[in-house]
Write a protein that holds these residues in place. Sequence first.
Motif, PDB file in Angstrom:
ATOM      1  N   ARG A 214     -10.222  -4.229  -7.373  1.00 12.32           N
ATOM      2  CA  ARG A 214     -10.223  -5.254  -8.415  1.00 12.32           C
ATOM      3  C   ARG A 214      -8.788  -5.660  -8.771  1.00 12.32           C
ATOM      4  O   ARG A 214      -8.505  -6.846  -8.974  1.00 12.32           O
ATOM      5  N   ASN A 215      -7.887  -4.691  -8.859  1.00 11.89           N
ATOM      6  CA  ASN A 215      -6.487  -5.018  -9.155  1.00 11.89           C
ATOM      7  C   ASN A 215      -5.869  -5.868  -8.046  1.00 11.89           C
ATOM      8  O   ASN A 215      -5.108  -6.806  -8.312  1.00 11.89           O
ATOM      9  N   THR A 216      -6.200  -5.534  -6.809  1.00 11.41           N
ATOM     10  CA  THR A 216      -5.675  -6.320  -5.690  1.00 11.41           C
ATOM     11  C   THR A 216      -6.204  -7.743  -5.716  1.00 11.41           C
ATOM     12  O   THR A 216      -5.461  -8.704  -5.476  1.00 11.41           O
ATOM     13  N   VAL A 217      -7.487  -7.905  -6.010  1.00 10.38           N
ATOM     14  CA  VAL A 217      -8.082  -9.248  -6.065  1.00 10.38           C
ATOM     15  C   VAL A 217      -7.455 -10.068  -7.188  1.00 10.38           C
ATOM     16  O   VAL A 217      -7.230 -11.276  -7.046  1.00 10.38           O
ATOM     17  N   PHE A 218      -7.149  -9.427  -8.319  1.00  9.95           N
ATOM     18  CA  PHE A 218      -6.535 -10.163  -9.422  1.00  9.95           C
ATOM     19  C   PHE A 218      -5.164 -10.719  -9.026  1.00  9.95           C
ATOM     20  O   PHE A 218      -4.874 -11.893  -9.264  1.00  9.95           O
ATOM     21  N   GLU A 219      -4.315  -9.884  -8.432  1.00 11.05           N
ATOM     22  CA  GLU A 219      -3.012 -10.382  -7.997  1.00 11.05           C
ATOM     23  C   GLU A 219      -3.160 -11.426  -6.898  1.00 11.05           C
ATOM     24  O   GLU A 219      -2.364 -12.362  -6.816  1.00 11.05           O
ATOM     25  N   MET A 220      -4.169 -11.295  -6.068  1.00  9.64           N
ATOM     26  CA  MET A 220      -4.412 -12.282  -5.023  1.00  9.64           C
ATOM     27  C   MET A 220      -4.720 -13.643  -5.641  1.00  9.64           C
ATOM     28  O   MET A 220      -4.229 -14.679  -5.171  1.00  9.64           O
ATOM     29  N   CYS A 221      -5.529 -13.682  -6.705  1.00 11.49           N
ATOM     30  CA  CYS A 221      -5.859 -14.945  -7.362  1.00 11.49           C
ATOM     31  C   CYS A 221      -4.659 -15.513  -8.107  1.00 11.49           C
ATOM     32  O   CYS A 221      -4.435 -16.732  -8.093  1.00 11.49           O
ATOM     33  N   LEU A 222      -3.897 -14.662  -8.779  1.00  9.75           N
ATOM     34  CA  LEU A 222      -2.781 -15.131  -9.602  1.00  9.75           C
ATOM     35  C   LEU A 222      -1.575 -15.524  -8.762  1.00  9.75           C
ATOM     36  O   LEU A 222      -1.030 -16.627  -8.916  1.00  9.75           O
ATOM     37  N   PHE A 223      -1.129 -14.639  -7.868  1.00  6.50           N
ATOM     38  CA  PHE A 223       0.091 -14.877  -7.107  1.00  6.50           C
ATOM     39  C   PHE A 223      -0.160 -15.389  -5.692  1.00  6.50           C
ATOM     40  O   PHE A 223       0.789 -15.804  -5.017  1.00  6.50           O
ATOM     41  N   GLY A 224      -1.395 -15.326  -5.217  1.00  7.75           N
ATOM     42  CA  GLY A 224      -1.702 -15.797  -3.871  1.00  7.75           C
ATOM     43  C   GLY A 224      -1.753 -14.713  -2.830  1.00  7.75           C
ATOM     44  O   GLY A 224      -2.153 -14.969  -1.688  1.00  7.75           O
ATOM     45  N   THR A 225      -1.368 -13.467  -3.188  1.00  8.26           N
ATOM     46  CA  THR A 225      -1.331 -12.368  -2.226  1.00  8.26           C
ATOM     47  C   THR A 225      -1.679 -11.072  -2.934  1.00  8.26           C
ATOM     48  O   THR A 225      -1.231 -10.834  -4.064  1.00  8.26           O
ATOM     49  N   GLY A 226      -2.484 -10.242  -2.297  1.00  4.50           N
ATOM     50  CA  GLY A 226      -2.810  -8.916  -2.814  1.00  4.50           C
ATOM     51  C   GLY A 226      -2.481  -7.868  -1.773  1.00  4.50           C
ATOM     52  O   GLY A 226      -2.603  -8.114  -0.561  1.00  4.50           O
ATOM     53  N   ALA A 227      -2.045  -6.697  -2.217  1.00  2.94           N
ATOM     54  CA  ALA A 227      -1.653  -5.617  -1.301  1.00  2.94           C
ATOM     55  C   ALA A 227      -2.459  -4.370  -1.607  1.00  2.94           C
ATOM     56  O   ALA A 227      -2.710  -4.039  -2.767  1.00  2.94           O
ATOM     57  N   TYR A 228      -2.854  -3.674  -0.535  1.00  7.63           N
ATOM     58  CA  TYR A 228      -3.676  -2.467  -0.619  1.00  7.63           C
ATOM     59  C   TYR A 228      -3.071  -1.424   0.303  1.00  7.63           C
ATOM     60  O   TYR A 228      -2.591  -1.760   1.401  1.00  7.63           O
ATOM     61  N   LYS A 229      -3.100  -0.167  -0.105  1.00  7.55           N
ATOM     62  CA  LYS A 229      -2.476   0.901   0.674  1.00  7.55           C
ATOM     63  C   LYS A 229      -3.486   2.000   0.965  1.00  7.55           C
ATOM     64  O   LYS A 229      -4.235   2.405   0.085  1.00  7.55           O
ATOM     65  N   GLY A 230      -3.473   2.487   2.178  1.00  7.22           N
ATOM     66  CA  GLY A 230      -4.320   3.608   2.541  1.00  7.22           C
ATOM     67  C   GLY A 230      -4.988   3.388   3.892  1.00  7.22           C
ATOM     68  O   GLY A 230      -4.823   2.350   4.526  1.00  7.22           O
ATOM     69  N   PRO A 231      -5.714   4.409   4.339  1.00  3.71           N
ATOM     70  CA  PRO A 231      -5.930   5.691   3.664  1.00  3.71           C
ATOM     71  C   PRO A 231      -4.813   6.692   3.953  1.00  3.71           C
ATOM     72  O   PRO A 231      -4.235   6.696   5.035  1.00  3.71           O
ATOM     73  N   PHE A 232      -4.515   7.525   2.979  1.00  6.62           N
ATOM     74  CA  PHE A 232      -3.623   8.652   3.148  1.00  6.62           C
ATOM     75  C   PHE A 232      -4.254   9.848   2.435  1.00  6.62           C
ATOM     76  O   PHE A 232      -5.086   9.683   1.551  1.00  6.62           O
ATOM     77  N   ALA A 233      -3.894  11.037   2.844  1.00  4.08           N
ATOM     78  CA  ALA A 233      -4.598  12.240   2.411  1.00  4.08           C
ATOM     79  C   ALA A 233      -4.045  12.769   1.099  1.00  4.08           C
ATOM     80  O   ALA A 233      -2.835  12.808   0.887  1.00  4.08           O
ATOM     81  N   VAL A 234      -4.951  13.171   0.223  1.00  6.27           N
ATOM     82  CA  VAL A 234      -4.596  13.857  -1.015  1.00  6.27           C
ATOM     83  C   VAL A 234      -5.574  15.012  -1.210  1.00  6.27           C
ATOM     84  O   VAL A 234      -6.695  14.991  -0.687  1.00  6.27           O
ATOM     85  N   ASP A 235      -5.146  16.005  -1.944  1.00  2.00           N
ATOM     86  CA  ASP A 235      -6.014  17.129  -2.284  1.00  2.00           C
ATOM     87  C   ASP A 235      -6.659  16.864  -3.637  1.00  2.00           C
ATOM     88  O   ASP A 235      -5.953  16.585  -4.618  1.00  2.00           O
ATOM     89  N   LYS A 236      -7.975  16.940  -3.684  1.00  2.00           N
ATOM     90  CA  LYS A 236      -8.696  16.714  -4.931  1.00  2.00           C
ATOM     91  C   LYS A 236      -9.389  18.002  -5.353  1.00  2.00           C
ATOM     92  O   LYS A 236      -9.964  18.721  -4.541  1.00  2.00           O
ATOM     93  N   GLU A 237      -9.334  18.269  -6.655  1.00  2.00           N
ATOM     94  CA  GLU A 237      -9.914  19.487  -7.207  1.00  2.00           C
ATOM     95  C   GLU A 237     -11.348  19.226  -7.658  1.00  2.00           C
ATOM     96  O   GLU A 237     -11.616  18.297  -8.418  1.00  2.00           O
ATOM     97  N   TYR A 238     -12.259  20.055  -7.179  1.00  2.00           N
ATOM     98  CA  TYR A 238     -13.664  19.972  -7.558  1.00  2.00           C
ATOM     99  C   TYR A 238     -14.009  21.187  -8.429  1.00  2.00           C
ATOM    100  O   TYR A 238     -13.851  22.325  -7.987  1.00  2.00           O
ATOM    101  N   PRO A 239     -14.458  20.972  -9.664  1.00  2.00           N
ATOM    102  CA  PRO A 239     -14.762  22.111 -10.558  1.00  2.00           C
ATOM    103  C   PRO A 239     -15.855  23.002  -9.973  1.00  2.00           C
ATOM    104  O   PRO A 239     -16.850  22.527  -9.425  1.00  2.00           O
TER     105      PRO A 239
END
Length: 698
Positions: A214-239
């Motif tokens: 959604r953030n990328t789409v907003f900048e795409m509408c406002l400025f004409g271009t949206g940027a997205y990064k990934g995938p890259f690995a992260v460690d997530k904690e599961y309770p």
Amino acid sequence: MASFMDELPTSDDLTMETSNDASAVAVPEASDPLEDQIKHSSLVGAIKEDFARSERKRMADETRWLECYRNFRGLYGPTTQFTSTEKSKVFVKITKTKVLAAYAQILDVLFAGNKFPLGIESSNLPVGVDDAVHVDPQEQAQAANPQILPAVAKKFKIFGPKRDLLKSVAGKLKSGVGLTPSSVTFEPAKDAAKKMEKKIIDQLEEAHATKSLRNTVFEMCLFGTGAYKGPFAVDKEYPKWEQDGTYAPEMRTIPYVEHVSIWDIYPDADARNMSEAEKFIQRHRMSRSDLRALKRRPFFRGKNIEKLISEGPNYSQKYWETALKEDNDDTVNERWEVLEFWGVVDTEIAKENGIKIPKEFKGQDQIQVNAWISGGHVIRLVFNPFTPARIPYQVVPYEINPYSFFGIGVAENMLDTQLLMNGFMRLAVDNAALSSNVVFEINEDLLVPGQTMELHPGKIFRRSGGQQGQAISTNKIDNVTNEALMLFDKARQLSDEATGMPSYAHGMTGIQGMNRTASGMSMLMGAAAQNIKAVVRNVDDYLLTPLGKALFAFNMQFNFSEDFIGDLSVKAKGTESLMRNEVRSQRLLQLAQFAAPNPAMAPFIKWDYILREYASSLDLDEDKVVNDPRAAMIQAMQMKEAAAAMGQVPQDPNAQGPQGGVTADPGGNGGGIIAPGNSPEPGSPGFSSNQEPVKASE
């Protein structure tokens, strides 16, 4: 900002860590940061030169973005000059209305299916694997009959989610779809695609990809271009808690995606799109805590980071950052500027910087690396860990500018019309203020000297001569407010044309004529959606498809499973969501209603596909509400057996057994074949006149 290699094990020596056939090569940390800084000066200089070239190249785009941002916020820029007679500083924020309308419509299309618009399907003509295989349970009976020659079974490599199930019949599998009533068909490639799609959707949900998109789409509408990064690995904690109540969280490495602001990206200065980009730089603004947090990530060089911190902050604001802040705060930033570089470097430069070239890269003129630099220090340097090597950024334009890396947005399309609307509205307001009062003309020669010129109710002016009305007279300025507002409306209509976003599409009232009818409004809304369709196709081509391919490669590289083997293709579902919103369910129903009554046509229709697609068009999970053909056959048999046990289903007329055929049901009460039934004959059971008449005394 973490990169994908940020969760791999560290080493003090030049290391090649292998996990799931993935390798990463990192330069060891030097004992003396100053010597290390001198050693890597050529690499740092090359990256800074690329950064400077990209910064100079995008300066014209930054000017456009600032103007678009000010129009969205309703702010006049420093170049706007008002005359001394202009009292009104009104700014009509039509740009904001148009940008938010485009943003809302695109989100409505992308997330119409209540999930991330990305899918995996088997290729239409799979290469290297069979699209479908089947097995016939009656093959042994056919083989026993000398008049029937059984087909020769093919030896398959069992793969896909149903490989364990198929191992028992591996020697009996044949290519293609089974054509006999007793055959059972399996589609390994389709099953693998479904499982891969579910895994990717789960990973995107874990990474909160919907919010970042959604953030990328907003900048795409406002400025004409949206940027997205990934995938890259992260460690997530599961309770997780043990049986004794001890908290023992489970750590899992997951692919992560995120939005990147276009103000922080510096692409290859010579590229016009990401497919042409050989280099890509992301500019980070980090605090002291952010830098020290990097030390806990693999391959980040702790001594260099501490040396960088000891040298003090090195972050300097760009001119556009000052404009975006909208304040005059000159406080010194306690921040550091860190450049994250992805791309190719010359092999000679890599050797000078102590990178050991693997055998598979020897003989090549350039290699792909990921380097983090700040203040002349290299705080991370590794080979590009992706297989195949890729730059983990997706850049999507709102409208394509074929001669520029950055696209054209809604705000830029209406720069001129926004300027006109502001001018006409200021003119209308200033004229209304002038024309609402009168201008006094005073002949002081006809008035008694020494009188004040202040006006108030009951004011008396003493006249010394002249006729009545000659000493004081009034003039009224013409009111041209209506003409100015007509020009404002014309400029607003031009903004509709310029943006392809009509005012009635985002709530404007006052539609007149034939357009007030339901069919008229439907035609208008359909025409207005054409522009959004083109934008959504750009999202499919430039963001969703590359992201899906990257996630597919990520799972095959780091989460390999034989369940995923198959000739699979990534399918972006943005435009499909738009189709679903409009007429998809109606068209499926029309096809079903057209083919079902015709016995000759019904066998040509894939009813299971129509049923699944219809459920999907209703925003239902087709896997949960619709069985596949094999499960449907089993469920039908179970339903038939259950009904027979309750005495609701007659015997098959063709069945062979002690009971013979079916028991007749002349009453037509539903105990026999589905049909109206035969009327009972006189004297037979069920005939109404067989009952004795009721006596009057009774």
